[in-house]
Design an enzyme around this catalytic site. Structure first.
Site, mmCIF file in Angstrom:
data_model
loop_
_atom_site.group_PDB
_atom_site.id
_atom_site.type_symbol
_atom_site.label_atom_id
_atom_site.label_comp_id
_atom_site.label_asym_id
_atom_site.label_seq_id
_atom_site.Cartn_x
_atom_site.Cartn_y
_atom_site.Cartn_z
ATOM 1 N N GLU A 132 -21.981 0.521 -46.497
ATOM 2 C CA GLU A 132 -21.659 0.545 -45.068
ATOM 3 C C GLU A 132 -20.153 0.398 -44.879
ATOM 4 O O GLU A 132 -19.490 -0.266 -45.683
ATOM 5 C CB GLU A 132 -22.427 -0.589 -44.381
ATOM 6 C CG GLU A 132 -22.211 -0.730 -42.904
ATOM 7 C CD GLU A 132 -22.695 0.435 -42.062
ATOM 8 O OE1 GLU A 132 -22.170 1.556 -42.251
ATOM 9 O OE2 GLU A 132 -23.548 0.237 -41.191
ATOM 10 N N ASP A 133 -19.643 1.017 -43.819
ATOM 11 C CA ASP A 133 -18.216 0.876 -43.525
ATOM 12 C C ASP A 133 -17.912 -0.471 -42.878
ATOM 13 O O ASP A 133 -16.940 -1.126 -43.222
ATOM 14 C CB ASP A 133 -17.700 2.030 -42.666
ATOM 15 C CG ASP A 133 -18.508 2.270 -41.389
ATOM 16 O OD1 ASP A 133 -19.492 1.541 -41.142
ATOM 17 O OD2 ASP A 133 -18.160 3.198 -40.636
ATOM 18 N N ASP A 148 -21.006 -5.171 -37.977
ATOM 19 C CA ASP A 148 -20.501 -5.633 -36.689
ATOM 20 C C ASP A 148 -21.564 -6.535 -36.053
ATOM 21 O O ASP A 148 -21.674 -7.703 -36.389
ATOM 22 C CB ASP A 148 -20.178 -4.395 -35.846
ATOM 23 C CG ASP A 148 -19.365 -4.670 -34.601
ATOM 24 O OD1 ASP A 148 -19.180 -5.842 -34.244
ATOM 25 O OD2 ASP A 148 -18.932 -3.703 -33.965
ATOM 26 N N PHE A 179 -10.884 -3.216 -32.237
ATOM 27 C CA PHE A 179 -11.503 -1.911 -32.449
ATOM 28 C C PHE A 179 -10.709 -1.195 -33.528
ATOM 29 O O PHE A 179 -9.565 -0.817 -33.330
ATOM 30 C CB PHE A 179 -11.553 -1.086 -31.169
ATOM 31 C CG PHE A 179 -12.478 0.090 -31.303
ATOM 32 C CD1 PHE A 179 -13.831 -0.064 -31.044
ATOM 33 C CD2 PHE A 179 -12.014 1.309 -31.752
ATOM 34 C CE1 PHE A 179 -14.712 1.007 -31.205
ATOM 35 C CE2 PHE A 179 -12.878 2.386 -31.915
ATOM 36 C CZ PHE A 179 -14.235 2.234 -31.644
ATOM 37 N N ARG A 208 -11.099 9.444 -38.460
ATOM 38 C CA ARG A 208 -11.784 9.128 -39.718
ATOM 39 C C ARG A 208 -10.905 9.403 -40.934
ATOM 40 O O ARG A 208 -11.059 8.784 -41.976
ATOM 41 C CB ARG A 208 -13.069 9.955 -39.860
ATOM 42 C CG ARG A 208 -14.171 9.571 -38.907
ATOM 43 C CD ARG A 208 -15.449 10.327 -39.264
ATOM 44 N NE ARG A 208 -16.465 10.251 -38.242
ATOM 45 C CZ ARG A 208 -17.340 9.260 -38.103
ATOM 46 N NH1 ARG A 208 -17.286 8.230 -38.916
ATOM 47 N NH2 ARG A 208 -18.240 9.283 -37.154
#
Length: 179
Positions: free
Chosen positions: A99-100, A103, A152, A165
């Site tokens: 996973e990046d 959150d 963010f 990206r």
């Protein structure tokens, strides 16, 4: 630095170093297992992380992808949709979800439950980023690259409306870009 980036949070060099460290930890953890190790990357954000990480893993691995969605703009919708499922059976394998960012935790919790129900012997998570201040469910990645503040972030696979990206670093998006 991209003109929409307020600040570079994690450099490309720091990411590479962390991928080396995580790969060594993963090698150590799974070394000696007689089960297949399958890395499942969650599209699209984890692709750069997966590509960098697997260069340093010395174990025999297999790779698969899932496309799941839980975001609309900058907010988690908490409605996890599976757009693309796995291409293979995972019954009896060791599964490492790539996973990046973790959150709110809703996506990882749902995917871990789904993988266990599909018969994976062991389900763990490696995440490049962890944002614990936003966690809404009790879930943690097993292998974590960087803990980050509640900002963010974009770059290195992370996007805002499919942009950014391709940045080679993790940056903080300027507020005026999404407000």
């Amino acid at each position: 630095m991209h003109h929409d980036v307020k600040k570079i949070l994690i450099s490309a060099e720091e990411i590479d170093g962390k991928c080396r460290e995580l790969a060594a930890t993963i090698d150590e953890h799974y070394n000696g297992s007689d089960r297949t190790l399958v890395l499942v990357a969650l599209l699209k954000g984890s692709v750069p992380f997966l590509a960098q990480l697997i260069k340093y893993i010395s174990l025999d691995i297999e790779i698969d992808f899932m496309d799941v969605s839980s975001y609309e703009g900058t907010q988690s919708s908490r409605d996890i949709r599976i757009i693309k499922d796995l291409d293979r059976s995972i019954s009896g394998v060791d599964l490492l979800i790539v996973e990046d960012i973790v959150d709110t935790g809703h996506t990882i919790k749902k995917i871990k439950e789904l993988m266990a129900s599909k018969g994976a012997e062991d389900v763990k998570v490696v995440s490049l980023l962890d944002k614990p201040s936003r966690r809404e469910v009790d879930v943690k990645a097993d292998f974590i690259g960087f803990e980050i503040p509640n900002e963010f972030v974009i770059g290195y696979g992370l996007d805002f409306d499919e942009k950014y990206r391709n940045l080679p670093y993790i940056g903080i998006l300027k507020d005026e870009c999404y407000q």
